[in-house]
Design a protein around this motif. Structure first.
Motif, PDB file in Angstrom:
ATOM      1  N   LYS A 221      18.199  -1.634  -0.572  1.00 49.93           N
ATOM      2  CA  LYS A 221      17.437  -2.561  -1.398  1.00 49.93           C
ATOM      3  C   LYS A 221      17.670  -2.265  -2.879  1.00 49.93           C
ATOM      4  O   LYS A 221      17.833  -3.181  -3.704  1.00 49.93           O
ATOM      5  CB  LYS A 221      15.954  -2.454  -1.062  1.00 49.93           C
ATOM      6  N   LEU A 222      17.704  -0.982  -3.230  1.00 52.12           N
ATOM      7  CA  LEU A 222      17.903  -0.588  -4.627  1.00 52.12           C
ATOM      8  C   LEU A 222      19.293  -0.965  -5.126  1.00 52.12           C
ATOM      9  O   LEU A 222      19.440  -1.452  -6.255  1.00 52.12           O
ATOM     10  CB  LEU A 222      17.677   0.920  -4.780  1.00 52.12           C
TER      11      LEU A 222
ATOM     12  N   ALA B 189       7.348  -3.213  -9.489  1.00 57.08           N
ATOM     13  CA  ALA B 189       7.619  -2.269 -10.574  1.00 57.08           C
ATOM     14  C   ALA B 189       9.109  -2.220 -10.896  1.00 57.08           C
ATOM     15  O   ALA B 189       9.509  -2.244 -12.067  1.00 57.08           O
ATOM     16  CB  ALA B 189       7.110  -0.882 -10.203  1.00 57.08           C
ATOM     17  N   VAL B 190       9.946  -2.158  -9.858  1.00 52.86           N
ATOM     18  CA  VAL B 190      11.398  -2.155 -10.088  1.00 52.86           C
ATOM     19  C   VAL B 190      11.821  -3.450 -10.763  1.00 52.86           C
ATOM     20  O   VAL B 190      12.600  -3.442 -11.723  1.00 52.86           O
ATOM     21  CB  VAL B 190      12.166  -1.959  -8.757  1.00 52.86           C
ATOM     22  N   GLN B 191      11.298  -4.562 -10.286  1.00 53.47           N
ATOM     23  CA  GLN B 191      11.661  -5.852 -10.868  1.00 53.47           C
ATOM     24  C   GLN B 191      11.229  -5.942 -12.333  1.00 53.47           C
ATOM     25  O   GLN B 191      11.939  -6.523 -13.164  1.00 53.47           O
ATOM     26  CB  GLN B 191      11.039  -6.984 -10.058  1.00 53.47           C
ATOM     27  N   ALA B 192      10.085  -5.356 -12.667  1.00 61.22           N
ATOM     28  CA  ALA B 192       9.614  -5.372 -14.055  1.00 61.22           C
ATOM     29  C   ALA B 192      10.558  -4.595 -14.967  1.00 61.22           C
ATOM     30  O   ALA B 192      10.861  -5.035 -16.087  1.00 61.22           O
ATOM     31  CB  ALA B 192       8.200  -4.792 -14.135  1.00 61.22           C
TER      32      ALA B 192
ATOM     33  N   CYS C 246      13.360   6.767  -7.391  1.00 57.87           N
ATOM     34  CA  CYS C 246      13.752   5.443  -6.880  1.00 57.87           C
ATOM     35  C   CYS C 246      13.649   5.416  -5.364  1.00 57.87           C
ATOM     36  O   CYS C 246      13.104   4.470  -4.760  1.00 57.87           O
ATOM     37  CB  CYS C 246      15.195   5.121  -7.283  1.00 57.87           C
ATOM     38  N   LEU C 247      14.165   6.482  -4.752  1.00 62.94           N
ATOM     39  CA  LEU C 247      14.250   6.546  -3.294  1.00 62.94           C
ATOM     40  C   LEU C 247      12.908   6.836  -2.643  1.00 62.94           C
ATOM     41  O   LEU C 247      12.740   6.608  -1.438  1.00 62.94           O
ATOM     42  CB  LEU C 247      15.283   7.601  -2.890  1.00 62.94           C
ATOM     43  N   TYR C 248      11.938   7.361  -3.400  1.00 68.73           N
ATOM     44  CA  TYR C 248      10.584   7.502  -2.865  1.00 68.73           C
ATOM     45  C   TYR C 248       9.937   6.127  -2.687  1.00 68.73           C
ATOM     46  O   TYR C 248       8.969   5.996  -1.938  1.00 68.73           O
ATOM     47  CB  TYR C 248       9.693   8.317  -3.808  1.00 68.73           C
ATOM     48  N   ASN C 249      10.439   5.125  -3.409  1.00 68.45           N
ATOM     49  CA  ASN C 249       9.806   3.817  -3.447  1.00 68.45           C
ATOM     50  C   ASN C 249      10.435   2.782  -2.534  1.00 68.45           C
ATOM     51  O   ASN C 249       9.726   2.037  -1.859  1.00 68.45           O
ATOM     52  CB  ASN C 249       9.815   3.294  -4.887  1.00 68.45           C
ATOM     53  N   LEU C 250      11.765   2.710  -2.540  1.00 73.62           N
ATOM     54  CA  LEU C 250      12.452   1.644  -1.812  1.00 73.62           C
ATOM     55  C   LEU C 250      13.688   2.189  -1.105  1.00 73.62           C
ATOM     56  O   LEU C 250      14.271   3.190  -1.545  1.00 73.62           O
ATOM     57  CB  LEU C 250      12.863   0.529  -2.775  1.00 73.62           C
TER      58      LEU C 250
ATOM     59  N   PHE D 163       4.628   8.101  -7.735  1.00 74.44           N
ATOM     60  CA  PHE D 163       3.207   7.815  -7.584  1.00 74.44           C
ATOM     61  C   PHE D 163       2.896   6.315  -7.615  1.00 74.44           C
ATOM     62  O   PHE D 163       1.743   5.926  -7.436  1.00 74.44           O
ATOM     63  CB  PHE D 163       2.396   8.523  -8.676  1.00 74.44           C
ATOM     64  N   CYS D 164       3.896   5.507  -7.864  1.00 71.51           N
ATOM     65  CA  CYS D 164       3.683   4.060  -7.842  1.00 71.51           C
ATOM     66  C   CYS D 164       3.193   3.654  -6.449  1.00 71.51           C
ATOM     67  O   CYS D 164       3.819   4.021  -5.441  1.00 71.51           O
ATOM     68  CB  CYS D 164       4.983   3.335  -8.175  1.00 71.51           C
ATOM     69  N   PRO D 165       2.075   2.945  -6.352  1.00 68.25           N
ATOM     70  CA  PRO D 165       1.630   2.493  -5.020  1.00 68.25           C
ATOM     71  C   PRO D 165       2.739   1.706  -4.318  1.00 68.25           C
ATOM     72  O   PRO D 165       3.382   0.846  -4.926  1.00 68.25           O
ATOM     73  CB  PRO D 165       0.427   1.589  -5.340  1.00 68.25           C
ATOM     74  N   LYS D 166       2.976   2.023  -3.072  1.00 66.44           N
ATOM     75  CA  LYS D 166       4.143   1.471  -2.383  1.00 66.44           C
ATOM     76  C   LYS D 166       4.093  -0.047  -2.230  1.00 66.44           C
ATOM     77  O   LYS D 166       5.134  -0.693  -2.137  1.00 66.44           O
ATOM     78  CB  LYS D 166       4.325   2.147  -1.017  1.00 66.44           C
ATOM     79  N   ASP D 167       2.891  -0.616  -2.237  1.00 69.19           N
ATOM     80  CA  ASP D 167       2.820  -2.073  -2.165  1.00 69.19           C
ATOM     81  C   ASP D 167       3.162  -2.714  -3.515  1.00 69.19           C
ATOM     82  O   ASP D 167       3.253  -3.941  -3.618  1.00 69.19           O
ATOM     83  CB  ASP D 167       1.441  -2.525  -1.684  1.00 69.19           C
ATOM     84  N   ARG D 168       3.375  -1.867  -4.543  1.00 66.74           N
ATOM     85  CA  ARG D 168       3.751  -2.377  -5.859  1.00 66.74           C
ATOM     86  C   ARG D 168       5.146  -1.903  -6.279  1.00 66.74           C
ATOM     87  O   ARG D 168       5.581  -2.154  -7.403  1.00 66.74           O
ATOM     88  CB  ARG D 168       2.730  -1.930  -6.909  1.00 66.74           C
ATOM     89  N   SER D 169       5.837  -1.204  -5.400  1.00 68.09           N
ATOM     90  CA  SER D 169       7.151  -0.649  -5.739  1.00 68.09           C
ATOM     91  C   SER D 169       8.142  -1.723  -6.142  1.00 68.09           C
ATOM     92  O   SER D 169       8.830  -1.614  -7.169  1.00 68.09           O
ATOM     93  CB  SER D 169       7.720   0.149  -4.559  1.00 68.09           C
ATOM     94  N   LEU D 170       8.229  -2.767  -5.343  1.00 70.92           N
ATOM     95  CA  LEU D 170       9.196  -3.831  -5.624  1.00 70.92           C
ATOM     96  C   LEU D 170       8.891  -4.490  -6.966  1.00 70.92           C
ATOM     97  O   LEU D 170       9.798  -4.699  -7.783  1.00 70.92           O
ATOM     98  CB  LEU D 170       9.182  -4.866  -4.500  1.00 70.92           C
TER      99      LEU D 170
END
Length: 342
Positions: A130-131, A99-102, A122-126, A90-97
């Motif tokens: 990249k992961l 969020a992972v970095q955090a 993980c794979l729903y996001n990036l 549910f993480c907004p996709k423009d914030r996926s990167l």
């Protein structure tokens, strides 16, 4: 027989009165997102922001243990393992990167290496490529599966449970197309994330699960063959559980039986650890291999935790759980290697 490492002793080592050979931290299903709390499709509360706090406390706990039991002296938490689903779908996709970095930044506060694996969220996001890079997986050719030896006589194997899946690949990729056909043959529902009408372990044939592909199975067989030859005890780590006694049927890997046949073949695997099924679970299979599914950090209400430390002894592993993660004693059980499941 299940090979014990060369430094094994005849007397059983227990948490009481014996120092472990080494320890490692465990946490599963952080699924962080900077969004309000929500619920799973089953109605279970999920605490998307608080899960990062759970991770922060886990890292502090592991580091404190290291301060009190220095790694240089043979003790301490040498490394930690994250069992996938680092951010939520549910993480907004423009914030996926971001969020992972955090989340990666919090793992970087741990005074040792952190080993990651891919989960469906993980794979729903990036993209997987990249992961693999962001999570610094020590793999060859961009693969999301690998192995490492953190201590003489021990081998850890990290699987890519979505190597063959309908998620994590471009829709027109041959793997995604084959996985959709695989699901169509086993799940008649229009919504392939629904196990409705499926019975028993067939409920695993849903889109949020996946499988270990043929090339990875051959790789796993080779890694475990080498571990047995070197008399290493192995621990297999996977986002998806491999034993029906340790997870709900809808949480199992699609081809768990194939993977377990390889696990049993060489007689060197002590335990299989997993995430994904947020309630957790534990079982011992017919060949004496322990299967422990870890409780999710995501479902911890504020003020509670779910993480652990695994102490490794010459004759087994002891999970020392914190909060909602229960403690589990996993003693080695000796059996002869087999070529197939009996």
């Amino acid at each position: 027989m299940l090979v014990q490492p060369p430094n094994a002793v005849a007397v059983r080592a227990t948490a009481a009165g014996k120092e472990p050979l080494f320890s490692f931290g465990v946490i599963a299903d952080v699924q962080y997102a900077d969004i309000p709390d929500g619920r799973s499709f089953l109605g279970v509360p999920r605490y998307y922001r608080h899960s990062l706090t759970v991770l922060q406390r886990a890292v502090r706990s592991w580091n404190t243990h290291n301060h009190n039991h220095p790694v240089a002296g043979g003790g301490g938490v040498r490394f930690c393992v994250n069992f996938g689903d680092i951010v939520d779908g549910f993480c907004p996709k423009d914030r996926s990167l971001a969020a992972v970095q955090a989340v990666v930044a919090e793992f970087d506060r741990f005074h040792g290496p952190a080993y990651h694996m891919l989960g469906n969220h993980c794979l729903y996001n990036l993209p997987r490529s990249k992961l693999v890079s962001l999570l610094r997986m020590p793999s060859a050719s961009g693969r999301a599966y690998y192995d490492f030896s953190p201590f003489p006589g021990y081998r850890f194997v990290v699987l890519d449970a979505y190597d063959f899946s309908a998620v994590g690949w471009p829709r027109d990729h041959p793997v995604a197309a084959a996985a959709r056909r695989f699901l169509d043959e086993r799940n008649p529902n229009a919504d392939k994330n629904s196990p409705s009408g499926l019975a028993g372990v067939d409920r695993r044939f849903v889109m949020f699960n996946g499988a270990v592909g043929e090339a990875q199975l051959r790789w796993l067989d080779g890694v475990l063959r080498g571990a047995a030859r070197r008399r290493e005890a192995a621990v297999v780590c996977s986002h998806l559980p491999l034993h029906p006694g340790a997870a709900s049927p809808s949480g199992l890997m699609w081809n768990y039986e194939e993977v377990v046949r390889v696990v049993h073949r060489h007689g060197c695997v002590a335990a299989c650890l997993a995430g994904h099924d947020h309630r957790g679970g534990y079982g011992v299979d017919a060949r004496g291999v322990h299967h422990r599914t870890l409780e999710a950090a995501l479902e911890c209400p504020p003020g509670t935790d779910a993480f652990g430390r695994v102490d490794v002894y010459p004759d087994g592993l002891t999970l020392v759980g914190t909060g909602r993660m229960g403690s589990t004693d996993m003693r080695l059980q000796l059996h002869s290697p087999v070529t197939e499941l009996s």
